[in-house]
Design a protein around this motif. Sequence first.
Motif, PDB file in Angstrom:
ATOM      1  N   GLU A 147     -13.848  52.194  17.142  1.00 45.48           N
ATOM      2  CA  GLU A 147     -13.881  52.396  15.699  1.00 45.48           C
ATOM      3  C   GLU A 147     -12.446  52.486  15.213  1.00 45.48           C
ATOM      4  OE1 GLU A 147     -15.816  55.534  12.511  1.00 45.48           O
ATOM      5  OE2 GLU A 147     -16.806  55.170  14.425  1.00 45.48           O
TER       6      GLU A 147
ATOM      7  N   HIS B 155      -9.866  53.329  12.433  1.00 42.05           N
ATOM      8  CA  HIS B 155      -9.760  54.144  11.225  1.00 42.05           C
ATOM      9  C   HIS B 155      -8.535  53.683  10.425  1.00 42.05           C
ATOM     10  CE1 HIS B 155     -12.851  56.893  12.672  1.00 42.05           C
ATOM     11  NE2 HIS B 155     -12.262  56.824  13.860  1.00 42.05           N
TER      12      HIS B 155
ATOM     13  N   VAL C 173     -14.546  46.587   1.790  1.00 40.68           N
ATOM     14  CA  VAL C 173     -14.756  47.170   3.107  1.00 40.68           C
ATOM     15  C   VAL C 173     -15.831  46.426   3.880  1.00 40.68           C
ATOM     16  CG1 VAL C 173     -15.620  49.198   4.331  1.00 40.68           C
ATOM     17  CG2 VAL C 173     -13.925  49.471   2.521  1.00 40.68           C
TER      18      VAL C 173
ATOM     19  N   GLN D 287     -15.333  44.522   7.365  1.00 41.30           N
ATOM     20  CA  GLN D 287     -16.136  45.004   8.484  1.00 41.30           C
ATOM     21  C   GLN D 287     -16.970  43.877   9.092  1.00 41.30           C
ATOM     22  OE1 GLN D 287     -16.725  48.085  10.269  1.00 41.30           O
ATOM     23  NE2 GLN D 287     -17.712  46.448  11.420  1.00 41.30           N
TER      24      GLN D 287
ATOM     25  N   LYS E  58     -16.160  48.832  14.716  1.00 42.78           N
ATOM     26  CA  LYS E  58     -16.290  49.207  13.308  1.00 42.78           C
ATOM     27  C   LYS E  58     -14.924  49.552  12.719  1.00 42.78           C
ATOM     28  CE  LYS E  58     -20.925  51.182  13.857  1.00 42.78           C
ATOM     29  NZ  LYS E  58     -21.745  52.407  13.711  1.00 42.78           N
TER      30      LYS E  58
ATOM     31  N   THR F 197     -13.397  51.724   9.597  1.00 42.68           N
ATOM     32  CA  THR F 197     -13.692  52.681   8.528  1.00 42.68           C
ATOM     33  C   THR F 197     -12.454  52.840   7.655  1.00 42.68           C
ATOM     34  OG1 THR F 197     -13.004  54.595   9.860  1.00 42.68           O
ATOM     35  CG2 THR F 197     -15.307  53.927  10.001  1.00 42.68           C
TER      36      THR F 197
ATOM     37  N   SER G 223     -10.389  54.925   4.472  1.00 43.83           N
ATOM     38  CA  SER G 223     -10.241  56.173   3.722  1.00 43.83           C
ATOM     39  C   SER G 223      -9.168  55.984   2.661  1.00 43.83           C
ATOM     40  CB  SER G 223      -9.830  57.324   4.649  1.00 43.83           C
ATOM     41  OG  SER G 223     -10.808  57.552   5.645  1.00 43.83           O
TER      42      SER G 223
ATOM     43  N   TYR H 277      -5.803  58.464  11.681  1.00 42.22           N
ATOM     44  CA  TYR H 277      -5.911  57.055  11.334  1.00 42.22           C
ATOM     45  C   TYR H 277      -5.168  56.208  12.365  1.00 42.22           C
ATOM     46  CZ  TYR H 277      -6.935  59.434   6.964  1.00 42.22           C
ATOM     47  OH  TYR H 277      -7.454  60.283   6.027  1.00 42.22           O
TER      48      TYR H 277
END
Length: 315
Positions: free
Chosen positions: A97, A99, A111, A115, A126, A128, A130, A146
Amino acid sequence: MRIKMDDLKSFTYVLAVAECKSISKAAELLYISQPSLSRFISSLEQELGILLFERKSNGISLTEAGEIYVEYGKEIKRLNSTMEHELKELQLSEEQEIHICMSLSASLLLVMEVQEKISKKYIGCKATFSNVMAKEILPGLKNRTYDLAIGPDLSEKDSSIVFDLIVEDYMLLAVPKKYMMLQKAEKREGEKYPWMDISMMPNEFIIQDNSCYVRQEIDQIFEEYGKELKPKMIVNSSMLAMQTLERGMGFCFISEVFLPYITNTKDIDFFCIGKNKVKKTKTGIIYLKNKILSRQEKYCISVLKEKIINGEIGA
């Protein structure tokens, strides 16, 4: 001559004998019996049709063929080790994942698209996203919250990061039309926006405080003009500055990529600025220098670059 083998045992055994210069010592190192190793080497030589070792009363040494075998054996073992490492890394990171944080941006709108591209190439991976303030990027990267960031050039502030420049955008002075400053602006060839001499502006500036990255840019602009900064209002974010701007309470400095956040741009005039050179802001990918990027992260960076360069993401 052809090498037949199901694994790397042949290379491992020959390299051990070559290094030890003794079958018995190599057998101890390999945790096998001396007769077993001796039979293995003899069988391998018969299979190859050439001697790898010259047997002498005081020990054994490599023949010319043996030196060639050892040279390529070392390289094959090195490549095999590298391959196993990369395959293991790929296996472990298959469910990775990533970040990503970014300063005020329209990136969140894409996003799902970003993705989709990543998960299509790396099933299970994935990304993600922020949304953070620029001042939160460095702490977030350093405490491993991150993996990557999209934002302004922070490398001058901290040498422990990599800033991979993607695009440069205008630093703009945004002024409500009611101030009627457009007639005082100058049209400059090659510039997207009319140019404004800020020394002509009244002290109606809404300025971000020192916690905002853009404040450094603003201070440099006023320093170039030798003009004292006397703000009408100080706010703690560019978002608040833009909200105050839209209420006609004054004018502010913003990066061009923030324009999607202004609701009624038709009520506002935008000017490029800079005394000696038109001021630009930089947007790029940020990560720690000591970070070893995985294949997934490298691909994620390439996707983000593509979207930003094509103007599909504002940062």
